[in-house]
Write an enzyme that holds these catalytic residues in place. Structure first.
Site, PDB file in Angstrom:
ATOM      1  N   SER A   1     -27.165   5.419  -9.924  1.00 51.04           N
ATOM      2  CA  SER A   1     -26.471   4.732 -10.768  1.00 51.04           C
ATOM      3  C   SER A   1     -25.110   4.907 -10.933  1.00 51.04           C
ATOM      4  O   SER A   1     -24.078   4.969  -9.901  1.00 51.04           O
ATOM      5  CB  SER A   1     -26.803   6.004 -11.991  1.00 51.04           C
TER       6      SER A   1
ATOM      7  N   PHE B   1     -23.730   2.034  -5.858  1.00 53.19           N
ATOM      8  CA  PHE B   1     -25.071   1.548  -7.447  1.00 53.19           C
ATOM      9  C   PHE B   1     -24.591  -0.231  -7.203  1.00 53.19           C
ATOM     10  O   PHE B   1     -25.708  -0.768  -6.871  1.00 53.19           O
ATOM     11  CB  PHE B   1     -25.033   1.829  -8.359  1.00 53.19           C
TER      12      PHE B   1
ATOM     13  N   GLU C   1     -23.812   5.785  -5.316  1.00 51.98           N
ATOM     14  CA  GLU C   1     -23.298   5.944  -7.321  1.00 51.98           C
ATOM     15  C   GLU C   1     -22.336   5.462  -7.249  1.00 51.98           C
ATOM     16  O   GLU C   1     -20.525   4.617  -6.393  1.00 51.98           O
ATOM     17  CB  GLU C   1     -22.387   7.722  -6.625  1.00 51.98           C
ATOM     18  N   CYS C   2     -22.031   4.835  -8.567  1.00 54.20           N
ATOM     19  CA  CYS C   2     -20.754   3.862  -9.031  1.00 54.20           C
ATOM     20  C   CYS C   2     -20.827   2.874  -8.122  1.00 54.20           C
ATOM     21  O   CYS C   2     -21.344   1.617  -8.455  1.00 54.20           O
ATOM     22  CB  CYS C   2     -19.729   4.282  -9.362  1.00 54.20           C
ATOM     23  N   GLY C   3     -19.265   2.166  -7.712  1.00 54.27           N
ATOM     24  CA  GLY C   3     -19.603   1.328  -6.267  1.00 54.27           C
ATOM     25  C   GLY C   3     -20.886   1.433  -5.692  1.00 54.27           C
ATOM     26  O   GLY C   3     -20.966   0.339  -5.033  1.00 54.27           O
TER      27      GLY C   3
END
Length: 450
Positions: A431, A334, A330-332
């Site tokens: 993502s 990703f 997730e985010c970082g």
């Protein structure tokens, strides 16, 4: 003892909500009360401070992301073995999406749903008696939200306090204290908000000072009296809206670069029988090979990109893990799963290379808001067609989207089509989207009366 609750809210962000919340938790804990805390809206950093002082999981309540059964479940967990629960609001009290009340993601939704009285923090910087009309307007704005009193913040002098106190009292509201202005920045900040609790050099000493300040400058007895008992809700059984655990034993990256895992997910995954096994990529640790899934949360990988690029054990171990088991970022997380990450200085660092994209923190652009994601294929987050609710909050940009299949189609909180997001390849997915909850197939059928 029935848990009593009060919400700390303000007209805007930056008004002093976090400082007052932590001061109350520290002062009430010093009195021997069992303290708990919860944050409204999507946020990782403030709940980590809550957890550091309460010794309990940092939890969130969100009226747009979470269906009512999940709200009840989170609140029940927040109240367990707690005498006084302090609910810290996000943004301004009535700020949320342009939707009907109750599902806007506004702190006022949570206050109304659970019947929590509001302690309004008013920043007196640059004003005097004008805080009176502000307090009156907030108190009268919604019949479903009860403002129980006011704390004045950043007060410059005794005269300044008197002006504000008299104006608020003329508006018909009690004043439960005045926090005097003090030099310096109370809590250091960085691009996603406050510096993390785990990075604070002297957190215990700072919290002790906050407790002293609360005892000197606040009417703690009055605030306790203003808190209202919470009715116990039936939160047992399956929680509609809870994303299922991604595996039986979940390797979870947990260090200064990866720390943004929502507390309700970790708590309820454990209650569902999953085991969370932490490891530190920054310390060059690989996921435990006995685990059945690996979760790379968000955080600040851009601040540790050089270390992550040199973490050979982490990268090779993650690659072996991903050959046979699910890995999600997730985010970082990703960003680290991609081919490369450009740091703030524009230096490119090689990342895990398990997905095809590359990202940059040097070419910054704020992406912020509620998101609903619909999965485009079966995967660790659920079967194809599963709808997830959460948010994006990042400054990084995608330099090269690569050729991976997209993970999901994305809409804004208002239903605007934003296109495809993320990527998936084999057992690997990720993502910028942070998931808080799933959308039940029949949301209306899943919602009991409060």
């Amino acid at each position: 003892m029935t848990t009593r609750a009060i919400m700390v809210a303000a007209p805007r962000s930056g008004g002093g909500k976090t400082t007052l919340t932590l001061a109350l938790l520290a002062a009430f804990g010093r009195r021997g009360l069992r303290v708990g805390a919860v944050k409204t809206g999507p946020d990782y950093i403030d709940p980590a401070f809550h957890a550091a002082i309460t010794g309990r999981p940092g939890l969130n309540l969100d009226s747009w992301c979470m269906p009512h059964p999940l709200l009840h479940g989170v609140m029940a967990a927040a109240c367990e073995d707690v005498d006084i629960l302090v609910v810290e609001s996000a943004m301004g009290l009535f700020d949320g999406l342009s939707l009907p009340d109750g599902g806007r993601g506004a702190p006022s939704d949570i206050a109304a749903f659970f019947g929590i009285p509001v302690l309004l923090v008013l920043d007196m910087s640059g004003q005097g008696q004008s805080v009176g009309p502000i307090a009156q307007g907030f108190a009268r704005w919604s019949a479903d939200v009860r403002v129980s009193g006011v704390v004045l913040n950043r007060v410059a002098s005794a005269r300044h306090e008197r002006l504000g106190r008299e104006a608020v009292q003329a508006a018909g509201l009690p004043v439960y204290g005045a926090l005097m202005r003090q030099g310096g920045q109370v809590l250091p900040e960085r691009h996603l908000g406050l510096v993390q609790a785990r990075e604070h050099g002297n957190l215990a000493g700072w919290l002790a000072d906050l407790a002293d300040k609360a005892e000197r400058e606040l009417d703690l007895d009055g605030i306790l009296s203003a808190a209202a008992p919470l009715a116990q809700s039936g939160a047992g059984g399956q929680l509609a809206g809870l994303p299922p655990p991604p595996g039986q034993r979940i390797a979870v990256a947990d260090d200064a670069a990866f720390s943004f895992l929502y507390g309700h997910l970790a708590l309820f995954w454990r209650q569902a029988g999953a085991e969370l096994v932490p490891f530190s990529p920054v310390a060059d640790e690989a996921p435990d090979p006995s685990c059945t899934a690996c979760w790379l949360p968000g955080g600040y990988p851009e601040l540790h990109a050089g270390q992550l690029a040199e973490a050979a054990t982490f990268r090779s171990g993650l690659a072996r893990f991903a050959q046979t088991r699910a890995v999600h970022g997730e985010c970082g997380g990703f960003m680290v799963l991609g081919q490369g990450l450009e740091d703030a200085q524009g230096v490119r660092h090689a990342m895990a290379g398990l997905l095809d994209h590359s990202t940059s923190f040097a070419r910054r652009k704020l992406n912020l808001g509620y998101r609903e994601a619909t999965l485009l294929a079966d995967g660790v987050l659920g079967p194809r067609g599963t709808r997830l609710r959460g948010h994006e909050f990042h400054y990084a940009t995608v330099l090269d989207a690569g050729r991976d299949a997209p993970l999901a189609s994305l809409n804004s909180g208002l239903g605007e089509v934003l296109g495809a997001c993320g990527g998936q390849r084999g057992f690997v997915s990720g993502s910028f989207f942070h998931v808080l909850a799933t959308v039940p197939e029949r949301v209306d059928a899943a919602i009991p009366t409060p």
